[in-house]
Design a protein around this motif. Structure first.
Motif, mmCIF file in Angstrom:
data_model
loop_
_atom_site.group_PDB
_atom_site.id
_atom_site.type_symbol
_atom_site.label_atom_id
_atom_site.label_comp_id
_atom_site.label_asym_id
_atom_site.label_seq_id
_atom_site.Cartn_x
_atom_site.Cartn_y
_atom_site.Cartn_z
ATOM 1 N N LEU A 82 0.833 -1.195 0.000
ATOM 2 C CA LEU A 82 0.000 0.000 0.000
ATOM 3 C C LEU A 82 0.871 1.249 0.000
ATOM 4 N N GLY A 83 0.256 2.390 -0.274
ATOM 5 C CA GLY A 83 0.986 3.653 -0.236
ATOM 6 C C GLY A 83 2.136 3.649 -1.211
ATOM 7 N N ASP A 84 3.334 3.944 -0.714
ATOM 8 C CA ASP A 84 4.511 3.984 -1.586
ATOM 9 C C ASP A 84 4.899 2.605 -2.107
ATOM 10 N N LEU A 85 4.360 1.533 -1.508
ATOM 11 C CA LEU A 85 4.675 0.181 -1.970
ATOM 12 C C LEU A 85 3.700 -0.303 -3.043
ATOM 13 N N ARG A 86 2.709 0.501 -3.378
ATOM 14 C CA ARG A 86 1.805 0.126 -4.469
ATOM 15 C C ARG A 86 2.616 0.083 -5.773
ATOM 16 N N PHE A 87 2.472 -0.989 -6.533
ATOM 17 C CA PHE A 87 3.158 -1.210 -7.816
ATOM 18 C C PHE A 87 4.667 -1.369 -7.652
ATOM 19 N N GLN A 88 5.123 -1.661 -6.420
ATOM 20 C CA GLN A 88 6.544 -1.853 -6.149
ATOM 21 C C GLN A 88 6.809 -3.300 -5.738
ATOM 22 N N GLY A 128 -5.224 -20.552 -9.750
ATOM 23 C CA GLY A 128 -5.642 -20.201 -11.097
ATOM 24 C C GLY A 128 -6.474 -18.934 -11.102
ATOM 25 N N GLY A 129 -7.140 -18.704 -12.227
ATOM 26 C CA GLY A 129 -7.890 -17.465 -12.413
ATOM 27 C C GLY A 129 -7.156 -16.521 -13.345
ATOM 28 N N GLY A 130 -6.304 -17.125 -14.216
ATOM 29 C CA GLY A 130 -5.466 -16.287 -15.057
ATOM 30 C C GLY A 130 -4.581 -15.447 -14.145
ATOM 31 N N TYR A 131 -4.403 -14.224 -14.502
ATOM 32 C CA TYR A 131 -3.721 -13.261 -13.631
ATOM 33 C C TYR A 131 -4.713 -12.188 -13.200
ATOM 34 N N ALA A 132 -6.013 -12.535 -13.260
ATOM 35 C CA ALA A 132 -7.056 -11.539 -13.030
ATOM 36 C C ALA A 132 -7.788 -11.728 -11.716
ATOM 37 N N TYR A 133 -8.007 -12.977 -11.302
ATOM 38 C CA TYR A 133 -8.805 -13.217 -10.091
ATOM 39 C C TYR A 133 -8.364 -14.536 -9.463
ATOM 40 N N GLY A 134 -8.960 -14.869 -8.320
ATOM 41 C CA GLY A 134 -8.657 -16.097 -7.605
ATOM 42 C C GLY A 134 -7.864 -15.853 -6.338
ATOM 43 N N SER A 135 -7.695 -16.919 -5.556
ATOM 44 C CA SER A 135 -6.872 -16.844 -4.344
ATOM 45 C C SER A 135 -6.544 -18.251 -3.878
ATOM 46 N N ARG A 179 -0.599 -10.322 -5.641
ATOM 47 C CA ARG A 179 -1.211 -9.231 -6.409
ATOM 48 C C ARG A 179 -1.558 -9.695 -7.822
ATOM 49 N N LEU A 180 -2.736 -9.301 -8.269
ATOM 50 C CA LEU A 180 -3.259 -9.714 -9.563
ATOM 51 C C LEU A 180 -3.595 -8.505 -10.411
ATOM 52 N N ASN A 181 -3.987 -8.774 -11.638
ATOM 53 C CA ASN A 181 -4.459 -7.763 -12.592
ATOM 54 C C ASN A 181 -3.627 -6.475 -12.521
ATOM 55 N N ALA A 182 -4.271 -5.325 -12.446
ATOM 56 C CA ALA A 182 -3.527 -4.055 -12.482
ATOM 57 C C ALA A 182 -2.607 -3.876 -11.286
ATOM 58 N N PHE A 183 -2.931 -4.488 -10.168
ATOM 59 C CA PHE A 183 -2.126 -4.309 -8.966
ATOM 60 C C PHE A 183 -0.817 -5.096 -9.040
ATOM 61 N N ILE A 241 -9.419 1.847 -9.488
ATOM 62 C CA ILE A 241 -8.495 1.198 -10.433
ATOM 63 C C ILE A 241 -9.194 0.030 -11.117
ATOM 64 N N VAL A 242 -9.907 -0.776 -10.334
ATOM 65 C CA VAL A 242 -10.633 -1.916 -10.907
ATOM 66 C C VAL A 242 -11.652 -1.439 -11.929
ATOM 67 N N GLU A 243 -12.370 -0.393 -11.620
ATOM 68 C CA GLU A 243 -13.385 0.116 -12.532
ATOM 69 C C GLU A 243 -12.760 0.660 -13.815
#
Length: 533
Positions: free
Chosen positions: A57-63, A143-150, A175-179, A295-297
């Motif tokens: 989260l925060g500065d660690l988002r996308f890191q 599974g769930g591609g890289y979009a969903y699942g856990s 982390r999946l999809n855009a995250f 972001i999801v939207e």
């Protein structure tokens, strides 16, 4: 959740000894960042929702992920951690009664109600967390591609596998999809050089956690097998080619998800730009201020329908030249994994699970099948012809579905060939042909059918495998083989004939059915179809 103590659980233990319906507390286990305690599941110690990385989260988002901060006291490991933000679409599997039952073990819509960016958790099942044992470790990537699942899905519950094989089972959220796969390097510079691959770096971090901590749970950090199905199989394939993962695992299982190639950085950057433009974000601060649901939207609006079936931009790891140096298995298998034994395979009728949602499923005629495959190209026509000769009793609907799954067949054999050409370790290939009886047999051998069988969760997954004796026979057979592979590097079972290794010269494939058999190159005609299919 961090607790100062776990007194309530400790107080449960005496009662559990008198009333077997009440779970007992596990031993307290000390990890490298703090202690954890869970609950028993039928005599197996289960530690759920264990944090393996700092909240992204925060500065660690996308890191890239970082090691979590140490904590005092004992952390509560009695419940699952949150899954990543989900991109599951209701336009996927049909909302039929059968699908609703299947979603009890693959609860995609439920996951979307509890998802969170703070999702870097894993789950551990072990028969004895405090005995100093050195059990094989089986790490599952969902599974769930890289979009969903856990890793929390009931079909992935590791309790039965841990008990049957005296192994330690680990499932992972990441982390999946855009995250996890939004390539921001071109837009925001070197600080975001890893952003297109941080989801896979989470997997590396989870394996580092296993290396550093699994001995305290009765596992052997020198005997780690990574496994995954569908998107999870692609994740395993990519970890075999990621320098950061080198040395963190000893064997690999790839189920219905061969990851032969990676995404391309330029295409991923273009997709990221479309998402940010849709959201009206132009600056780094604007991106950091976006809520996760925004972001999801934005992703939903920027992604056209059908992309999940390979007809548009998708999320996944990219061959950036550093984290993923190149396509994992082209032009050759990765050198770093030449000593890694591989178990790889697919299901006979992969696409029925997805095609059952289509209005034409069960209604195709020969004329509509001809028109459909003709529109898809010569390769599709050739695949239908090959399958028609092999399965003359298949309806036009099932011919269409099995032909659409030819990409699983071709990808599996391509990866197996590439690995077997250069590896010193063996490659083993399977083809699941047992058909589930649910829905009157309409799905035959669909995508995901292998999961409850190799996890030995047939009884718990009757919604997918049915309730007959054959389902348990298949679960006995496959879980035995998977456990043996994790223990020794060779899949074997008293219920199977001798499983010989696959090579380009001798393409041995184990057909998994109630009466299994080792066959030679069973889908040669499909394997040799042009790559455009």
């Amino acid at each position: 959740m961090m607790l100062a103590s776990i007194t309530a659980l400790a107080l449960c233990a005496p009662a559990a000894a008198q009333d077997p319906e009440l779970p007992a507390a596990t031993p307290v286990v000390k990890t490298d960042t703090g202690s954890v305690q869970g609950l028993e599941q039928g005599g197996i110690d289960a530690f759920l929702g264990v944090r393996y990385a700092a909240p992204p989260l925060g500065d660690l988002r996308f890191q890239p992920p970082e090691k979590p901060a140490a904590w005092e006291g004992v952390a509560d490991a009695t419940g699952y951690g949150a899954p990543c933000m989900q991109l599951y679409s209701a336009s996927g599997p049909t909302e039929s009664e059968m699908t609703r039952r299947i979603q009890a073990i693959f609860p995609t819509s439920t996951e979307a109600k509890m998802d969170n960016e703070d999702c870097l958790f894993l789950n551990v099942w072990t028969s004895a967390a405090d005995d100093g044992g050195k059990r094989p470790v089986m790490v599952w990537f969902h599974g769930g591609g890289y979009a969903y699942g856990s890793g929390n899905w009931p079909a992935y519950n590791g309790r039965n596998l841990a008990e049957k094989g005296d192994v330690v089972v680990v499932t992972v959220n990441h982390r999946l999809n855009a995250f996890g796969y939004l390539n921001l390097a071109e837009k925001f510079g070197e600080e975001f050089a890893a952003s297109g691959n941080v989801g896979n770096l989470d997997l590396v971090r989870s394996l580092e956690w296993v290396r550093d901590n699994i001995a305290a749970f009765g596992g052997d950090p020198e005997n780690v097998t990574i496994m995954g199905e569908s998107g999870g199989g692609s994740k395993v394939s990519h970890l075999m080619a990621m320098p950061a993962a080198d040395g963190l695992f000893d064997k690999a299982v790839i189920q219905s998800g061969p990851g032969v190639t990676s995404g391309k950085p330029a295409e991923a950057a273009d997709y990221a730009d479309k998402i940010l433009d849709t959201a009206g974000v132009e600056t780094l601060q604007g991106l950091r201020n976006m809520r996760s649901d925004e972001i999801v939207e934005a992703v939903r609006k920027a992604t056209r329908a059908g992309s999940a079936m390979g007809r548009g931009p998708q999320f996944g790891p990219i061959a950036d030249g550093t984290i993923v140096p190149r396509d994992p298995f082209l032009p050759a298998a990765p050198e770093q994994s030449r000593e890694i034994p591989v178990l790889i395979g697919y299901n006979k009728d992969e696409m029925t699970l997805f095609m059952a949602a289509q209005p034409w499923f069960g209604r195709l005629t020969e004329d509509t099948l001809t028109a459909m495959t003709g529109a898809m190209g010569e390769q599709a026509v050739a695949a239908v012809a090959a399958y028609r000769a092999r399965y003359p009793d298949y309806s036009p609907t099932h011919l269409a579905a099995i032909a659409m799954g030819a990409r699983f067949v071709r990808g599996t054999y391509l990866l197996a060939d590439q690995q077997a050409k250069t590896a010193s370790a063996p490659v083993y290939v399977y083809r699941l042909t047992w058909e589930t009886p649910i829905g009157g047999g309409m799905l035959r051998t669909p995508h995901t059918l292998d999961i409850p069988l190799m996890f030995d969760n047939a009884a718990e997954s009757a919604a997918l495998v049915g309730t007959g004796e054959d389902a348990q026979t298949m679960a006995d057979m496959m879980s035995d083989a998977w456990i043996a592979f994790a223990r020794t590097g060779t899949p074997s079972s008293a219920l199977l004939p001798e499983w010989k290794a696959y090579t380009p010269a001798s393409r041995n494939v184990m057909e998994l059915d109630v009466e299994p058999q080792l066959v030679d190159d069973p889908e040669k005609d499909i394997r040799e179809l042009p790559s455009e299919l």
